[in-house]
Design an enzyme around this catalytic site. Sequence first.
Site, short mmCIF file in Angstrom:
data_model
loop_
_atom_site.label_atom_id
_atom_site.label_comp_id
_atom_site.label_asym_id
_atom_site.label_seq_id
_atom_site.Cartn_x
_atom_site.Cartn_y
_atom_site.Cartn_z
N ILE A 36 38.81 37.23 43.13
CA ILE A 36 38.95 38.63 43.51
C ILE A 36 39.71 39.42 42.45
O ILE A 36 39.30 40.52 42.06
CB ILE A 36 39.67 38.73 44.88
CG1 ILE A 36 38.74 38.25 46.00
CG2 ILE A 36 40.14 40.15 45.16
CD1 ILE A 36 39.39 38.19 47.38
N SER A 159 46.67 40.93 49.87
CA SER A 159 47.19 40.20 51.01
C SER A 159 46.03 39.53 51.76
O SER A 159 45.10 39.03 51.13
CB SER A 159 47.99 41.16 51.90
OG SER A 159 48.61 40.48 52.95
N LYS A 177 52.01 36.15 53.41
CA LYS A 177 51.32 37.44 53.32
C LYS A 177 51.97 38.51 54.20
O LYS A 177 51.96 39.70 53.86
CB LYS A 177 49.84 37.28 53.70
CG LYS A 177 49.03 36.43 52.71
CD LYS A 177 49.08 36.97 51.28
CE LYS A 177 48.03 36.30 50.40
NZ LYS A 177 48.13 36.68 48.98
N ILE A 206 35.48 36.98 51.91
CA ILE A 206 34.77 37.42 50.71
C ILE A 206 34.01 36.22 50.14
O ILE A 206 34.62 35.19 49.83
CB ILE A 206 35.76 37.97 49.64
CG1 ILE A 206 36.63 39.10 50.20
CG2 ILE A 206 34.99 38.45 48.39
CD1 ILE A 206 35.91 40.36 50.59
#
Length: 294
Positions: A36, A159, A177, A206
Amino acid sequence: MAPKAHITPVVDSTSVFKDGLFDGKVLFCTGGGSGICKDMTRAVMRHGADAIIVGRNLERLKASAEELSKGTGRRCLPVQGDVRQPKAVQEAVAKAVEAFGRIDFVICGAAGNFLAPISGLSENAFRTVIEIDTLGTYNTIKATLPHVRVSKGSYIHVSATLHYKGTPYQIHVSAAKAAVDAISAVLAVEEGPHGIRSNVIAPGPIGGTEGMDRLGTKGADGLQNIRGIPAGRVGDVRDISNTTVFLFSDAASFITGHVIVVDGGNEHLRTFGLPYPEAVLDPQSVKALIKPRL
Ligand code: COA
């Protein structure tokens, strides 16, 4: 026949935001060597910024930096460093400032994750993830803040959503987180008067990322049932990158201290046992399941 569920298209930030949006800006990204954060860096660079990516694996960083800068006319500097070591982050910041003269944007993205129950998680394993995610975020903020004050820049912390509920096998990451979210809020209010913004991006599931691979179980790809995602698909790294470009842009200048959940609506779904998305696409199809009025 019930209408088919809409699948939200994935778009690239360049089809929405202008090319030179970040001309002359510099991004400092931890964890930018993969997944990411690498794509977040790609997007910010595509809109004109130079970047420095920091991580533990220098070979991977070098390959990513080369790939990210290719054909963009922008520079990407790979710097080896473990965010758990304040000195390593300070040295990376010094290299960024030496190379580029400034830091405008910071992505605190370095993270660690694996599935383990409390009974199978050692004290050291718990501490390791807290050190990477939480202390790593703090160390990055501490080292970059003087420069971000000068540029009146902006922070994004990567996060998660899993700590909004009790997620089994994730006590270490949930604690880490939740702390990252809290850190960002304090940063936003303390540094707002200095012209700095701080926000959190909380990605849902994701696809195609190392994080998702690590959280997958054998024989499955680790992704939640897409039927539970109102947007009709799992996330794409570009969904996170597009949010990044928006949050760093002046269009988000009044947005600070927030957690932006990017999950296609996944976190908000509660069905009371009704089949989803059929119940909303074709209410007639579930009529027999609903009790008559009392
Ligand atoms: N289950 C249970 N415990 C585990 C584990 C697992 N799958 N993986 C590691 N641990 C434990 C280790 O046994 C060790 O504890 P111990 O000393 O009591 O035995 C502790 O965690 C630290 O592991 P170590 O491998 O020494 O740490 P590291 O600093 O080399 O690596 C990790 C950090 C463990 C977070 C590793 O997964 C990592 O490097 N992750 C980065 C990439 C990543 O997770 N990306 C996804 C982001 S969402």
